[in-house]
Design a protein around this motif. Structure first.
Motif, PDB file in Angstrom:
ATOM      1  N   ALA A 218       0.916  -1.131   0.003  1.00  0.00           N
ATOM      2  CA  ALA A 218       0.074   0.014   0.094  1.00  0.00           C
ATOM      3  C   ALA A 218       0.786   1.076  -0.005  1.00  0.00           C
ATOM      4  N   TYR A 219       2.086   1.287   0.884  1.00  0.00           N
ATOM      5  CA  TYR A 219       2.979   2.453   0.816  1.00  0.00           C
ATOM      6  C   TYR A 219       3.575   2.663  -0.386  1.00  0.00           C
ATOM      7  N   ALA A 220       3.836   1.642  -1.064  1.00  0.00           N
ATOM      8  CA  ALA A 220       4.673   1.807  -2.290  1.00  0.00           C
ATOM      9  C   ALA A 220       3.838   2.213  -3.343  1.00  0.00           C
ATOM     10  N   TRP A 221       2.719   1.871  -3.580  1.00  0.00           N
ATOM     11  CA  TRP A 221       1.764   2.094  -4.586  1.00  0.00           C
ATOM     12  C   TRP A 221       1.320   3.683  -4.341  1.00  0.00           C
ATOM     13  N   THR A 222       1.091   3.964  -3.113  1.00  0.00           N
ATOM     14  CA  THR A 222       0.580   5.292  -2.768  1.00  0.00           C
ATOM     15  C   THR A 222       1.607   6.533  -2.985  1.00  0.00           C
ATOM     16  N   GLN A 223       3.208   5.975  -2.609  1.00  0.00           N
ATOM     17  CA  GLN A 223       4.217   6.738  -2.750  1.00  0.00           C
ATOM     18  C   GLN A 223       4.593   7.113  -4.309  1.00  0.00           C
ATOM     19  N   ASP A 224       4.113   6.126  -5.026  1.00  0.00           N
ATOM     20  CA  ASP A 224       4.374   6.312  -6.611  1.00  0.00           C
ATOM     21  C   ASP A 224       3.483   7.299  -7.145  1.00  0.00           C
ATOM     22  N   LYS A 225       2.074   7.328  -6.467  1.00  0.00           N
ATOM     23  CA  LYS A 225       1.098   8.207  -7.166  1.00  0.00           C
ATOM     24  C   LYS A 225       1.423   9.711  -6.392  1.00  0.00           C
ATOM     25  N   CYS A 226       1.930   9.805  -5.331  1.00  0.00           N
ATOM     26  CA  CYS A 226       2.092  11.145  -4.591  1.00  0.00           C
ATOM     27  C   CYS A 226       3.318  11.971  -4.716  1.00  0.00           C
ATOM     28  N   VAL A 227       4.382  11.027  -5.217  1.00  0.00           N
ATOM     29  CA  VAL A 227       5.541  11.417  -5.356  1.00  0.00           C
ATOM     30  C   VAL A 227       6.101  11.542  -6.855  1.00  0.00           C
ATOM     31  N   PRO A 228       5.957  12.593  -7.740  1.00  0.00           N
ATOM     32  CA  PRO A 228       6.025  12.387  -9.207  1.00  0.00           C
ATOM     33  C   PRO A 228       7.714  11.960  -9.423  1.00  0.00           C
ATOM     34  N   LEU A 229       7.733  11.303 -10.435  1.00  0.00           N
ATOM     35  CA  LEU A 229       8.953  10.661 -10.841  1.00  0.00           C
ATOM     36  C   LEU A 229       9.928  11.911 -11.214  1.00  0.00           C
ATOM     37  N   VAL A 230       9.346  12.736 -11.848  1.00  0.00           N
ATOM     38  CA  VAL A 230      10.327  14.067 -12.131  1.00  0.00           C
ATOM     39  C   VAL A 230       9.675  15.182 -11.462  1.00  0.00           C
ATOM     40  N   ARG A 231      10.388  15.798 -10.285  1.00  0.00           N
ATOM     41  CA  ARG A 231       9.906  16.741  -9.426  1.00  0.00           C
ATOM     42  C   ARG A 231      10.446  18.176  -9.952  1.00  0.00           C
ATOM     43  N   GLU A 232       9.786  19.038  -9.499  1.00  0.00           N
ATOM     44  CA  GLU A 232      10.389  20.445  -9.766  1.00  0.00           C
ATOM     45  C   GLU A 232      11.330  20.923  -8.692  1.00  0.00           C
ATOM     46  N   ILE A 233      12.385  21.367  -9.222  1.00  0.00           N
ATOM     47  CA  ILE A 233      13.359  22.019  -8.043  1.00  0.00           C
ATOM     48  C   ILE A 233      13.175  23.563  -8.112  1.00  0.00           C
ATOM     49  N   THR A 234      13.350  24.159  -6.798  1.00  0.00           N
ATOM     50  CA  THR A 234      13.045  25.462  -6.651  1.00  0.00           C
ATOM     51  C   THR A 234      14.337  25.778  -5.516  1.00  0.00           C
ATOM     52  N   PHE A 235      14.342  27.308  -5.274  1.00  0.00           N
ATOM     53  CA  PHE A 235      15.551  27.506  -4.137  1.00  0.00           C
ATOM     54  C   PHE A 235      14.763  27.186  -2.749  1.00  0.00           C
ATOM     55  N   GLU A 236      13.492  27.010  -2.858  1.00  0.00           N
ATOM     56  CA  GLU A 236      12.916  26.756  -1.707  1.00  0.00           C
ATOM     57  C   GLU A 236      12.993  25.513  -1.020  1.00  0.00           C
ATOM     58  N   ASN A 237      13.096  24.395  -2.202  1.00  0.00           N
ATOM     59  CA  ASN A 237      13.065  22.922  -1.708  1.00  0.00           C
ATOM     60  C   ASN A 237      14.379  22.401  -1.945  1.00  0.00           C
ATOM     61  N   GLY A 238      15.310  23.207  -2.675  1.00  0.00           N
ATOM     62  CA  GLY A 238      16.529  22.433  -3.281  1.00  0.00           C
ATOM     63  C   GLY A 238      17.058  21.942  -2.045  1.00  0.00           C
ATOM     64  N   GLU A 239      17.439  22.370  -0.818  1.00  0.00           N
ATOM     65  CA  GLU A 239      18.351  22.086   0.129  1.00  0.00           C
ATOM     66  C   GLU A 239      17.506  20.590   0.839  1.00  0.00           C
TER      67      GLU A 239
END
Length: 385
Positions: A218-239
């Motif tokens: 259940a966790y693996a399935w949900t993580q795959d849906k909630c966390v995109p394979l390609v994420r956006e990087i910004t100066f706010e989340n970079g660290e």
């Protein structure tokens, strides 16, 4: 929940659990842990934090007397370097949150004060699952967010406990909702289940087909849906992304250029899905990251541009149009892992592979002396950015 502070262990009246290689797995399996990682090399900062950490522990213990629910812990990383390596702790003191044995990807970044730490723990105690009380509420969901919806006969059951556990871990990545009894009956024709409702009007639901009693599935399935394979990087989340300890494969593109992003996403999924655990796939706004681009001799006019940031150097993929060439993007990543990109950065193309008229990734970057510091996308010189 475990709140862990990595660092020096000093005596105190608060009940701070000391973690070591022998007890860490058993201790962190509890519900919520806040952990403090410390090191002798940062003695002053750590000594400043210790009384704050201990007083916050006292306050939280009074509010949540069930010690199985919230535990504060400490690790001396000088004595237990294996733990620091396991959780990629590279700076001290570091505050990390664990849930059910899993380290949350976002470390604590709030104020180092008793009030702020206690408030943080209180926030973590808020139930991440919103109960849906009427069928009409489903039609009013915020479709700009990624929604996970669980349909259950009753709350006091193993299926819902698994769902709640998953929601607690991924609370920052998705919105979790649950319906019970008659409100959920229309979706429980084959028993309790959950669905993923993607962001965007008209996007079709995806149904979880596994057993809700199997947490790992259940966790693996949900993580795959909630966390995109390609994420956006910004100066706010970079660290935060850096703290995951993986190099970056980044697409720099103009924000309005969704076509190149879709192409990049397709090729990452096609060529690099097996490398998901060894490199982070990201995309960045060319205009916002124009200074990092200049350091690899590019400008927003050159976008889309693909590059790898290894945290030591940045390596440029020769031509964006070639990302669709079968295996070429994958080979670029494999050349990072093999050390070829680093070697060619310093010494030019390998002699056995040099072809007239071709440029290796290393040739696209200035040849600097090996001792010189090179710019990466998350350079801390924010004035320059």
């Amino acid at each position: 929940m475990v709140l862990t502070v990595m660092g020096l262990s000093t005596p105190g009246q608060a009940e701070i659990t000391s973690l070591d290689s022998a007890n860490i797995d058993d201790v962190l399996s509890k519900t919520l842990y806040f952990t403090h990682y410390v090191s002798e090399h940062k003695r002053f900062e750590i000594q400043m934090l210790h009384p704050i950490f201990e007083e916050a522990s006292n306050i939280v213990r009074e509010e949540f007397p069930d010690t199985k629910q919230v535990v504060f812990a400490r690790v001396d990383c000088d004595q237990h370097s294996d733990i620091a390596q396991r959780y990629r702790i590279t700076k001290y003191p570091t505050l990390k949150l664990f849930r059910n044995g899993m380290m949350m990807k976002r470390e604590y970044r709030g104020q180092r004060s008793v009030t702020a730490i206690a408030d943080f723990i209180r926030q973590q105690q808020v139930d991440p699952v919103k109960e849906v009380l009427t069928v009409e509420e489903f039609n009013a969901l915020d479709r700009s967010k990624r929604n996970i919806i669980g349909y259950f006969e009753k709350k006091d059951a193993d299926n819902y406990r698994t769902y709640e556990k998953v929601a607690n871990i991924l609370r920052d990545d998705c919105t979790f909702l649950a319906a019970f009894g008659a409100v959920s009956e229309h979706e429980r024709f084959s028993g309790d289940n959950m669905i993923y409702r993607p962001a965007g009007e008209g996007a079709p639901d995806m149904v979880f087909l596994g057993s809700l009693t199997n947490f790992d599935l259940a966790y693996a399935w949900t993580q795959d849906k909630c966390v995109p394979l390609v994420r956006e990087i910004t100066f706010e989340n970079g660290e935060e992304l850096t703290e995951e300890g993986l190099p970056f494969l980044i697409l720099f593109h103009v924000k309005e250029d969704t076509q190149s992003l879709e192409k990049f996403q397709q090729e990452v999924a096609r060529q690099l899905i097996s490398e998901k655990g060894s490199i982070n796939f990201l995309h960045a706004d060319c205009d916002k990251f124009r200074h990092p681009l200049l350091h690899i001799q590019k400008t927003p006019a050159d976008c889309p541009v693909v590059a790898i940031d290894s945290f030591r150097h940045m390596y440029v993929f020769p031509e964006f149009k070639d990302v669709s060439v079968p295996g070429k993007l994958r080979q670029f990543v494999l050349d990072l892992h093999s050390g070829k990109l680093h070697r060619e950065f310093h010494h030019g193309p390998d002699p056995t592979e040099s072809t007239p008229g071709q440029q290796s990734p290393g040739e696209l970057l200035p040849k600097l002396a090996p001792s010189e510091t090179r710019y990466t996308i998350l350079s801390r010189d924010r004035d320059e950015l």
